[in-house]
Design a protein around this motif. Structure first.
Motif, PDB file in Angstrom:
ATOM      1  N   MET A 180     -75.590 -16.501  25.716  1.00 39.65           N
ATOM      2  CA  MET A 180     -76.994 -16.851  25.957  1.00 39.65           C
ATOM      3  C   MET A 180     -77.703 -17.050  24.627  1.00 39.65           C
ATOM      4  O   MET A 180     -77.201 -16.649  23.567  1.00 39.65           O
ATOM      5  N   TYR A 181     -78.871 -17.680  24.710  1.00 40.47           N
ATOM      6  CA  TYR A 181     -79.657 -17.839  23.495  1.00 40.47           C
ATOM      7  C   TYR A 181     -81.138 -17.672  23.823  1.00 40.47           C
ATOM      8  O   TYR A 181     -81.570 -17.807  24.977  1.00 40.47           O
ATOM      9  N   ILE A 182     -81.884 -17.363  22.777  1.00 41.62           N
ATOM     10  CA  ILE A 182     -83.329 -17.208  22.896  1.00 41.62           C
ATOM     11  C   ILE A 182     -83.975 -18.511  22.466  1.00 41.62           C
ATOM     12  O   ILE A 182     -83.681 -19.048  21.392  1.00 41.62           O
ATOM     13  N   LYS A 183     -84.849 -19.014  23.316  1.00 42.00           N
ATOM     14  CA  LYS A 183     -85.666 -20.160  22.928  1.00 42.00           C
ATOM     15  C   LYS A 183     -87.019 -19.611  22.516  1.00 42.00           C
ATOM     16  O   LYS A 183     -87.701 -18.945  23.302  1.00 42.00           O
ATOM     17  N   THR A 184     -87.390 -19.843  21.278  1.00 42.70           N
ATOM     18  CA  THR A 184     -88.660 -19.288  20.794  1.00 42.70           C
ATOM     19  C   THR A 184     -89.826 -20.169  21.223  1.00 42.70           C
ATOM     20  O   THR A 184     -89.646 -21.325  21.632  1.00 42.70           O
ATOM     21  N   LYS A 185     -90.992 -19.632  21.101  1.00 42.59           N
ATOM     22  CA  LYS A 185     -92.197 -20.421  21.322  1.00 42.59           C
ATOM     23  C   LYS A 185     -92.369 -21.408  20.167  1.00 42.59           C
ATOM     24  O   LYS A 185     -91.789 -21.233  19.093  1.00 42.59           O
TER      25      LYS A 185
ATOM     26  N   PHE B 281     -91.724 -10.035  23.563  1.00 42.83           N
ATOM     27  CA  PHE B 281     -91.985 -10.349  22.159  1.00 42.83           C
ATOM     28  C   PHE B 281     -92.885 -11.592  22.075  1.00 42.83           C
ATOM     29  O   PHE B 281     -92.725 -12.542  22.840  1.00 42.83           O
ATOM     30  N   ALA B 282     -93.769 -11.567  21.120  1.00 45.94           N
ATOM     31  CA  ALA B 282     -94.754 -12.646  20.983  1.00 45.94           C
ATOM     32  C   ALA B 282     -94.104 -14.010  20.736  1.00 45.94           C
ATOM     33  O   ALA B 282     -94.638 -15.040  21.155  1.00 45.94           O
ATOM     34  N   GLY B 283     -92.942 -14.020  20.060  1.00 40.79           N
ATOM     35  CA  GLY B 283     -92.337 -15.299  19.694  1.00 40.79           C
ATOM     36  C   GLY B 283     -91.323 -15.845  20.676  1.00 40.79           C
ATOM     37  O   GLY B 283     -90.784 -16.938  20.480  1.00 40.79           O
ATOM     38  N   VAL B 284     -91.029 -15.091  21.765  1.00 44.10           N
ATOM     39  CA  VAL B 284     -89.982 -15.510  22.699  1.00 44.10           C
ATOM     40  C   VAL B 284     -90.566 -16.309  23.855  1.00 44.10           C
ATOM     41  O   VAL B 284     -91.500 -15.865  24.521  1.00 44.10           O
ATOM     42  N   ASP B 285     -90.003 -17.481  24.106  1.00 45.39           N
ATOM     43  CA  ASP B 285     -90.422 -18.306  25.229  1.00 45.39           C
ATOM     44  C   ASP B 285     -89.569 -18.005  26.460  1.00 45.39           C
ATOM     45  O   ASP B 285     -90.080 -17.727  27.534  1.00 45.39           O
ATOM     46  N   GLU B 286     -88.215 -18.064  26.300  1.00 49.09           N
ATOM     47  CA  GLU B 286     -87.311 -17.746  27.408  1.00 49.09           C
ATOM     48  C   GLU B 286     -85.932 -17.383  26.875  1.00 49.09           C
ATOM     49  O   GLU B 286     -85.596 -17.672  25.723  1.00 49.09           O
TER      50      GLU B 286
END
Length: 337
Positions: free
Chosen positions: A1-6, A56-61
């Motif tokens: 999986m990966y984190i897509k940031t804002k 977290f403030a910077g995480v979108d999904e």
């Protein structure tokens, strides 16, 4: 999986995500997009509550990846990887030719070959210093002396060096001389070697195993990437089938299929793929039409007297003719894409 940031997150928000990943003894791969990041999570996440990241403030999904070969897949990185090796590039429309003898035989020979392949347009000098041979009585290579000769010849003619590594203990030695590590077909699933190469900062040319499926091939590449080295070049060099008139059977359809499934560059090695000098040019060109980002070709000043693989090595004039045809073919390929 990966984190897509804002979008347009700051360094502080990004570092907060990376700190969480590190605190849970996980690794990461960061891909910078136009205005956001994809942060791949490496390691066993079964005991980690990743949902915490959503606060977290910077995480979108958090995006799951369906493929078992996660970080070499197009799901993680849609665009082609472009690997830059001292200014020579492969991938994303950049073509790289690797050429030279199967084995480095002596200093005089490798200098002659280096000049010839450079004059014809190759960018990388290939040659084996440590040779994995079926018979223990066959020529096994010159070892470090061979590496020195090849490095000297490459430097004189402004070429890169690619050579095979068979043992993780040899990585520090080969690293001194080579620009690209080659993992041969017999070592494609030598996982301790793949892990060790994952810790190197030099590109790795990974050859497909003798009987490896495409999934197994991509999973071997995943090992190298997961252990930290994203600079992987794949090589289709034929697989073993029931056919006996050629050394192997070149799986041409693997090239466009792998480019569909993975962002990594892939080259064609028709010398090992066919084992027949007369087939090297047509099969190399077929691989290029299929989408190969480069090629590897065995070249020798006197193939009939080569210590190994002479029957599949091109004479200098044959290689020069191949390179001229490749130049035309690459122009044609751009027109039909």
């Amino acid at each position: 999986m990966y984190i897509k940031t804002k979008r347009n997150i700051g360094e502080e928000e990004k570092n907060e995500i990376l700190k969480f990943i590190s605190a849970n003894r996980l690794g990461n791969i960061i891909k910078e997009e136009k205005d956001y990041y994809r942060i791949g999570i490496i390691g066993n996440t079964s005991n980690v509550d990743l949902d915490i990241l959503l606060s977290f403030a910077g995480v979108d999904e958090i995006v799951p990846i369906g493929k078992s070969y996660k970080f070499v897949s197009r799901e993680f990185q849609p665009q082609d990887s472009v690997i830059d090796i001292k200014g020579r590039k492969i991938g994303g429309g950049n073509f790289l030719m690797m050429a030279g003898p199967c084995a480095i035989e002596n200093r005089e020979s490798i200098f002659k070959i280096a000049k010839a392949v450079k004059d014809s347009g190759a960018q990388v000098l290939r040659g084996g210093a440590f040779k994995p041979r079926t018979s223990p009585y066959d020529f096994q290579g010159l070892g470090e002396d061979g590496l020195k000769y090849m490095r000297e010849a490459a430097d004189k003619y402004d070429l890169l060096v690619v050579t095979e590594v068979m043992d993780s203990n040899d990585i520090p030695l080969i690293e001194k001389y080579a620009d690209i590590f080659q993992v041969g077909a017999r070592n494609m699933q030598n996982f301790s070697l793949l892990k060790a190469l994952g810790k190197s900062n030099k590109p790795v040319l990974l050859k497909r195993g003798l009987s490896a499926t495409i999934r197994e091939f991509l999973m071997a590449a995943e090992y190298i990437v997961a252990y930290g080295n994203e600079n992987v070049i794949l090589c289709e060099r034929g697989i073993r089938t029931f056919e006996t008139m050629t050394r192997n059977t070149v799986d041409i359809n693997a090239i466009p299929l792998i480019k569909e499934k993975s962002h990594l560059p892939i080259i064609i090695d028709a010398s090992h793929g066919t084992g027949r000098r007369t087939l090297v040019q047509p099969v190399t060109m077929a691989g290029i039409i299929a989408g190969a980002d480069g090629a590897m070709v065995e070249v020798h000043e006197n193939p009939e007297c080569a210590c190994s693989d002479g029957m599949q090595s091109l004479h200098f004039d044959e290689f020069d003719r191949l390179m001229k045809n490749i130049d035309k073919l690459l122009v044609f390929r751009k027109e039909i894409v």
